[in-house]
Design a protein around this motif. Structure first.
Motif, short mmCIF file in Angstrom:
data_model
loop_
_atom_site.label_atom_id
_atom_site.label_comp_id
_atom_site.label_asym_id
_atom_site.label_seq_id
_atom_site.Cartn_x
_atom_site.Cartn_y
_atom_site.Cartn_z
N THR A 214 -8.06 11.35 12.84
CA THR A 214 -7.65 10.23 11.98
C THR A 214 -6.86 9.24 12.82
O THR A 214 -5.98 9.63 13.61
CB THR A 214 -6.78 10.72 10.81
OG1 THR A 214 -7.54 11.59 9.98
CG2 THR A 214 -6.29 9.54 9.97
N HIS A 215 -7.18 7.96 12.66
CA HIS A 215 -6.47 6.89 13.37
C HIS A 215 -5.98 5.88 12.34
O HIS A 215 -6.77 5.43 11.48
CB HIS A 215 -7.39 6.21 14.38
CG HIS A 215 -8.01 7.15 15.37
ND1 HIS A 215 -7.32 7.64 16.45
CD2 HIS A 215 -9.26 7.69 15.42
CE1 HIS A 215 -8.11 8.44 17.14
NE2 HIS A 215 -9.30 8.48 16.53
N LEU A 216 -4.70 5.54 12.42
CA LEU A 216 -4.10 4.56 11.51
C LEU A 216 -3.52 3.42 12.34
O LEU A 216 -2.79 3.66 13.32
CB LEU A 216 -3.00 5.20 10.67
CG LEU A 216 -3.41 6.37 9.77
CD1 LEU A 216 -2.20 6.95 9.06
CD2 LEU A 216 -4.46 5.91 8.75
N LEU A 217 -3.84 2.21 11.94
CA LEU A 217 -3.34 1.01 12.61
C LEU A 217 -2.61 0.18 11.55
O LEU A 217 -3.25 -0.37 10.64
CB LEU A 217 -4.47 0.22 13.24
CG LEU A 217 -4.08 -0.99 14.09
CD1 LEU A 217 -3.23 -0.56 15.29
CD2 LEU A 217 -5.33 -1.73 14.55
N SER B 24 0.85 -1.18 0.00
CA SER B 24 0.00 0.00 0.00
C SER B 24 0.88 1.23 0.00
O SER B 24 2.11 1.14 0.00
CB SER B 24 -0.91 -0.01 1.23
OG SER B 24 -0.14 0.17 2.41
N ARG B 25 0.25 2.38 0.01
CA ARG B 25 1.01 3.63 0.02
C ARG B 25 1.81 3.80 1.31
O ARG B 25 2.68 4.66 1.41
CB ARG B 25 0.07 4.83 -0.18
CG ARG B 25 -0.86 5.08 0.99
CD ARG B 25 -1.52 6.46 0.88
NE ARG B 25 -2.37 6.55 -0.28
CZ ARG B 25 -3.70 6.40 -0.23
NH1 ARG B 25 -4.28 6.09 0.91
NH2 ARG B 25 -4.43 6.52 -1.31
N TYR B 26 1.49 2.98 2.31
CA TYR B 26 2.20 3.05 3.58
C TYR B 26 3.34 2.03 3.67
O TYR B 26 3.94 1.86 4.72
CB TYR B 26 1.22 2.83 4.73
CG TYR B 26 0.07 3.81 4.70
CD1 TYR B 26 0.23 5.12 5.14
CD2 TYR B 26 -1.16 3.43 4.19
CE1 TYR B 26 -0.82 6.01 5.08
CE2 TYR B 26 -2.22 4.31 4.14
CZ TYR B 26 -2.04 5.61 4.58
OH TYR B 26 -3.09 6.50 4.52
N GLY B 27 3.58 1.33 2.57
CA GLY B 27 4.66 0.34 2.56
C GLY B 27 4.10 -1.06 2.39
O GLY B 27 2.96 -1.26 2.00
N ASN B 28 4.96 -2.02 2.68
CA ASN B 28 4.57 -3.42 2.49
C ASN B 28 3.83 -3.94 3.72
O ASN B 28 4.22 -4.91 4.34
CB ASN B 28 5.81 -4.27 2.22
CG ASN B 28 5.45 -5.64 1.69
OD1 ASN B 28 4.34 -5.85 1.16
ND2 ASN B 28 6.36 -6.60 1.85
N SER B 29 2.73 -3.24 4.05
CA SER B 29 1.95 -3.60 5.23
C SER B 29 0.47 -3.32 4.96
O SER B 29 0.11 -2.46 4.15
CB SER B 29 2.40 -2.80 6.46
OG SER B 29 3.76 -3.02 6.75
N THR B 30 -0.35 -4.05 5.67
CA THR B 30 -1.79 -3.79 5.63
C THR B 30 -2.12 -2.72 6.66
O THR B 30 -1.64 -2.77 7.80
CB THR B 30 -2.58 -5.07 5.92
OG1 THR B 30 -2.28 -6.04 4.91
CG2 THR B 30 -4.06 -4.79 5.95
N VAL C 134 3.25 -6.74 17.32
CA VAL C 134 1.95 -6.12 17.54
C VAL C 134 1.76 -4.99 16.52
O VAL C 134 2.74 -4.40 16.04
CB VAL C 134 1.86 -5.56 18.98
CG1 VAL C 134 1.89 -6.68 20.01
CG2 VAL C 134 2.96 -4.55 19.25
N PRO C 135 0.49 -4.68 16.18
CA PRO C 135 0.25 -3.56 15.25
C PRO C 135 0.70 -2.24 15.86
O PRO C 135 0.76 -2.07 17.08
CB PRO C 135 -1.27 -3.61 15.04
CG PRO C 135 -1.69 -4.97 15.45
CD PRO C 135 -0.74 -5.38 16.54
#
Length: 444
Positions: free
Chosen positions: A325-328, A265-271, A334-335
């Motif tokens: 805004t909250h991003l996990l 994703s735009r945040y890197g190789n993470s969900t 752990v996330p």
């Protein structure tokens, strides 16, 4: 003694000539009336009874009956219903079923069929907002109590309070169950370019989103008025009212999005699981003086009441804006979570509170028709219309121009670069509620 002498002479003549001549009958005069003895000086001892004439006066004609006074003086309640003009004291309870003016909402969520859902682009549809949202019925309650202030029962005081319970309307949009719009985003005007743009939160095979829109309405008001009777006739009463009116209208608008982007994703190789929230509130608080007329017309057990009022005063307006805004982000073990001040339409440049006081007019019209219950009670149904001329409503406070550098979803932790948009101001319009009322009134 004259009578005795005459008798003796007569007897001598009769005896002397009795042999030769036939007897002669000498008429005896009736006895003379007795002479009243006189007292020395000529005063009579007594007088004979004199006939008394009774004078019988003819009956005098009866006095004309006093003129009948006007009914409002002799019998203020000759008309059916309460036994007084206003009533010593009175009260009413009403159930309200009202509808508010539709809530204005700009286009907040769009869906695209073949690409990012930019407003005006081919294949883009508005999924949430873009037109006023219909407000369904809102239940409420109104209570009134009054009492007479003078012996003539023509002047009184009345207090009234009403409220409408909070009514929240919700709607949603998603690409999970809507294959027609695989692209879902939040549209705006890019402050750096001046062109329509969109924050795309759902793409086919890459991310999914659920957007929820909530609008809420809450209303309350009170009145303190003097009531004075102007006309009181059989079948009709007209009262004048003057006093103070308070009216409060609170509305809210909230947009929430929950989305998930799969790796990469735009945040890197993470969900990443993201949540955004934009909240706008509009508050109106009116205070003013009020005058009006109330007409009460009845015939037999039925009656009709018509009320017209108008209040003039000031409306204290408050607009609040807030966003988060909250991003996990998925991580091992752990996330990793992060929270930011600002959503999409509410950013640091417009988050806060602004106020102003403006002139406003609040007219009200009411119509009731009912049936009397005994001498003191009345059941009724009716219609009510209440208007506020100058009001703030949440949907009008959203600035559709956004600087991308402030959106945490695109630039986590970044600062403002370029124009300070969106901005928080106050945009006014009008507001009204109308609907049905059902209630009971008692006057004693």
């Amino acid at each position: 003694m004259r009578t005795v002498a005459l008798a003796v002479a007569g007897w001598l003549l009769v005896t002397s000539g009795a042999a030769a001549q036939p007897p002669v009958v000498i008429p005896v005069p009736p006895p003379a009336e007795p002479v009243e003895p006189a007292l020395p000086g000529g005063a009579a001892v007594s007088r004979p009874l004199q006939p008394v004439e009774l004078k019988v006066e003819a009956p005098k004609p009866a006095d004309p009956p006093p003129p009948e006074l006007p009914p409002e003086i002799t019998e203020p309640c000759r008309d059916p219903g309460p036994k007084k003009i206003l009533g010593g004291h009175w009260g009413s309870d009403e159930i309200l079923i009202w509808w508010a003016k539709n809530a204005p909402v700009p286009a907040l969520v769009t869906g695209g069929r073949a690409g990012p859902p930019v407003l005006g682009a081919p294949g883009t549809d508005v999924l949430l907002g873009g037109s006023p949202i219909n407000t369904p019925d809102i239940a409420g309650y109104r209570l009134a109590y009054g009492y007479s202030l003078d012996a003539g029962d023509r002047v009184g005081f009345e207090g009234t309070y009403f409220f409408l319970g909070t009514r929240t309307i919700s709607d949603f949009a998603t690409n999970v169950t809507n294959p027609r719009h695989p692209f879902v985003g939040l549209p705006f005007v890019n402050a750096q370019t001046g062109q329509p743009d969109v924050l795309t939160l759902a793409r086919p095979g890459d991310s999914y989103v659920l957007a929820n829109l909530y609008t809420s309405t809450r209303l309350q008001g009170a009145e303190a008025t003097l009531v004075g009777n102007l006309v009181a006739r059989p079948g009709a009463k007209i009262h004048a009212v003057a006093g103070y009116r308070f009216l409060q209208v609170n509305e809210g608008l909230r947009l929430e999005t929950t989305w998930m982007q799969f790796a990469p994703s735009r945040y890197g190789n993470s969900t990443v699981l993201g949540i955004t929230a934009d909240q706008f509130d509009g508050r109106n608080e009116f205070h003013g003086g009020q005058v009006g007329l109330v007409g009460d017309f009845h015939r037999g057990p039925f009656y009709v009441e018509v009320t017209g009022k108008v209040a003039v005063g000031t409306n204290f307006q408050v607009v609040n804006a807030d966003g988060q805004t909250h991003l996990l982000t998925a991580a091992n073990p752990v996330p990793v979570g992060a929270s930011f001040n600002g959503g999409v339409y509410a950013q640091p440049t417009n988050i806060g509170r602004v106020t102003q006081t403006v002139f406003a007019v609040v007219p009200e019209g009411m119509f009731k028709v009912g049936l009397k219950s005994g001498e003191n009670g009345r059941w009724f149904v009716g219609y009510n219309f209440l208007y506020l001329s100058n009001a703030v409503r949440p949907g009008d406070q959203i600035d559709g121009t956004v600087n991308l550098s402030q959106i945490p979803t695109l630039n986590p932790g970044g600062g403002l670069v370029g124009p300070d948009r969106p901005r928080l101001g106050i945009t006014t319009s009008d507001f009204w509620v109308q609907g049905l009322l059902i209630g009971f009134e008692g006057r004693f």
